[in-house]
Design a protein around this motif. Structure first.
Motif, PDB file in Angstrom:
ATOM      1  N   ASP A 148       6.644 -13.340 -57.205  1.00 26.83           N
ATOM      2  CA  ASP A 148       7.329 -12.255 -56.491  1.00 26.83           C
ATOM      3  C   ASP A 148       7.774 -11.190 -57.493  1.00 26.83           C
ATOM      4  N   LYS A 149       7.972  -9.998 -56.980  1.00 27.07           N
ATOM      5  CA  LYS A 149       8.350  -8.875 -57.850  1.00 27.07           C
ATOM      6  C   LYS A 149       9.729  -9.106 -58.472  1.00 27.07           C
ATOM      7  N   ALA A 150       9.822  -8.840 -59.783  1.00 32.11           N
ATOM      8  CA  ALA A 150      11.107  -8.877 -60.504  1.00 32.11           C
ATOM      9  C   ALA A 150      11.005  -7.883 -61.653  1.00 32.11           C
ATOM     10  N   ASN A 151      12.062  -7.127 -61.902  1.00 31.52           N
ATOM     11  CA  ASN A 151      12.052  -6.094 -62.946  1.00 31.52           C
ATOM     12  C   ASN A 151      10.848  -5.151 -62.801  1.00 31.52           C
ATOM     13  N   GLY A 152      10.503  -4.854 -61.550  1.00 33.33           N
ATOM     14  CA  GLY A 152       9.452  -3.877 -61.305  1.00 33.33           C
ATOM     15  C   GLY A 152       8.037  -4.355 -61.581  1.00 33.33           C
ATOM     16  N   VAL A 174       0.651  -7.426 -62.287  1.00 30.69           N
ATOM     17  CA  VAL A 174       0.792  -6.061 -61.746  1.00 30.69           C
ATOM     18  C   VAL A 174       2.143  -5.440 -62.110  1.00 30.69           C
ATOM     19  N   ILE A 175       2.064  -4.175 -62.539  1.00 30.97           N
ATOM     20  CA  ILE A 175       3.252  -3.374 -62.852  1.00 30.97           C
ATOM     21  C   ILE A 175       3.455  -2.368 -61.719  1.00 30.97           C
ATOM     22  N   HIS A 176       4.656  -2.367 -61.127  1.00 33.85           N
ATOM     23  CA  HIS A 176       4.939  -1.462 -60.010  1.00 33.85           C
ATOM     24  C   HIS A 176       5.791  -0.262 -60.422  1.00 33.85           C
ATOM     25  N   GLU A 177       6.558  -0.420 -61.495  1.00 30.21           N
ATOM     26  CA  GLU A 177       7.397   0.699 -61.924  1.00 30.21           C
ATOM     27  C   GLU A 177       7.631   0.649 -63.431  1.00 30.21           C
ATOM     28  N   ALA A 178       8.073   1.782 -63.966  1.00 30.05           N
ATOM     29  CA  ALA A 178       8.260   1.913 -65.418  1.00 30.05           C
ATOM     30  C   ALA A 178       9.559   1.228 -65.850  1.00 30.05           C
ATOM     31  N   ASN A 179       9.573  -0.098 -65.771  1.00 32.47           N
ATOM     32  CA  ASN A 179      10.738  -0.891 -66.165  1.00 32.47           C
ATOM     33  C   ASN A 179      10.421  -1.521 -67.528  1.00 32.47           C
TER      34      ASN A 179
END
Length: 300
Positions: free
Chosen positions: A115-119, A149-154
């Motif tokens: 699941d998504k964590a830290n973007g 997968v990277i979803h945001e610039a975190n």
């Protein structure tokens, strides 16, 4: 079976300098029904998982045996585990690729995403990965592919994702195979360009720690900034940088890729676009040939 040193060296050379692209034929459990629907095979046309995987193997076999699916334009192909263990025209699939087509075989080894964590979404644990890699080597597999997968610039999330990719990559290298590290950046991310800059810096830091002979490949989203990954492609520890299509249409993916001088394609959906079970062999082969040609030109 396995690889001898001369074959391995020839395959490394093909990956490093070959003109062409890597075909991704590795849709797995979750994405198989979707891939089959695009192929014109709906859920009511097969009964149960074995029949579903039988249908997808028939589709992959049809692609692999098509006249234009050769190393003239396709230099490598990524397989799903069941496809590796299956046969094409009476041979194990990896042998059908390399011995008949001159195409270097890879194996997808990741088991999906957390699941998504830290973007970001890290890879799930891969039980028995050493045994899988040993089996892959015996089948004559050259390398592996592993996706997160990277979803945001975190920064924290991207640091974790790259560390996990390289940790698994070291396990693959220890098994005598070449890893394709795939930290995908979501094409719909509102911070795509920023994420890519962070990703590049993290990858470079890890590459600089690798010893001679610990050579890897990278599979990355086509960057927002053209040429962003050129110096990664030039790094002495990088065999090749390949691009994923990431949900772009074939035309858009090819148009964006053509602006990246040092990336070649590794497309799955774009390769199979417009291919359906209902097409005659002549129609199927012509449609596949057109896709191969388009992706090859964008990679050249």
């Amino acid at each position: 079976m396995g690889q001898d040193a001369a074959t391995f060296a020839k395959q490394v050379d093909q990956m490093r300098t070959g003109a062409g692209f890597i075909a991704a034929l590795d849709q797995s459990g979750g994405s198989t029904p979707k891939a089959l629907r695009l192929y014109g095979v709906t859920e009511d046309m097969y009964d149960g998982e074995d029949a579903m995987f039988g249908e997808i193997h028939e589709m992959r076999s049809r692609i692999i045996t098509a006249p234009d699916f050769t190393n003239a334009k396709v230099i490598g192909a990524i397989l799903f585990e069941r496809t590796m263990r299956g046969e094409v025209e009476g041979r194990p699939t990896p042998q059908a690729l390399w011995d008949v087509r001159g195409i270097v075989p890879f194996l997808k080894i990741d088991k999906g995403l957390e699941d998504k964590a830290n973007g970001v979404q890290l890879m799930k644990p891969i039980p028995g990965v050493e045994e899988t890699l040993k089996e892959a080597a015996e089948f004559g597999i050259f390398g592996t592919k592993e996706r997160s997968v990277i979803h945001e610039a975190n920064p924290e999330g991207i640091k974790a994702i790259v560390a996990q990719q390289f940790e698994l990559g070291m396990t693959v290298l220890a098994a005598g195979l070449v890893p394709i590290l795939e930290p995908e950046v979501d094409i719909n991310s509102a911070t795509k360009a920023e994420a890519e800059a962070l990703l590049k810096a993290e990858i470079k830091a890890h590459l600089d720690q690798l010893a001679e002979g610990q050579d890897v490949m990278l599979k990355l989203t086509i960057p927002t900034e053209d040429g962003l990954y050129d110096d990664l492609a030039d790094h002495p520890r990088v065999i090749r940088v390949v691009a994923l299509s990431g949900g772009y249409s074939t035309d858009e993916a090819c148009e964006r890729l053509a602006r990246q001088p040092k990336m070649i394609a590794s497309f799955s959906r774009a390769l199979a676009e417009g291919l359906t079970k209902q097409l005659s062999d002549a129609e199927f082969n012509a449609a596949l040939a057109a896709n191969i040609d388009k992706i090859y030109k964008a990679s050249a």
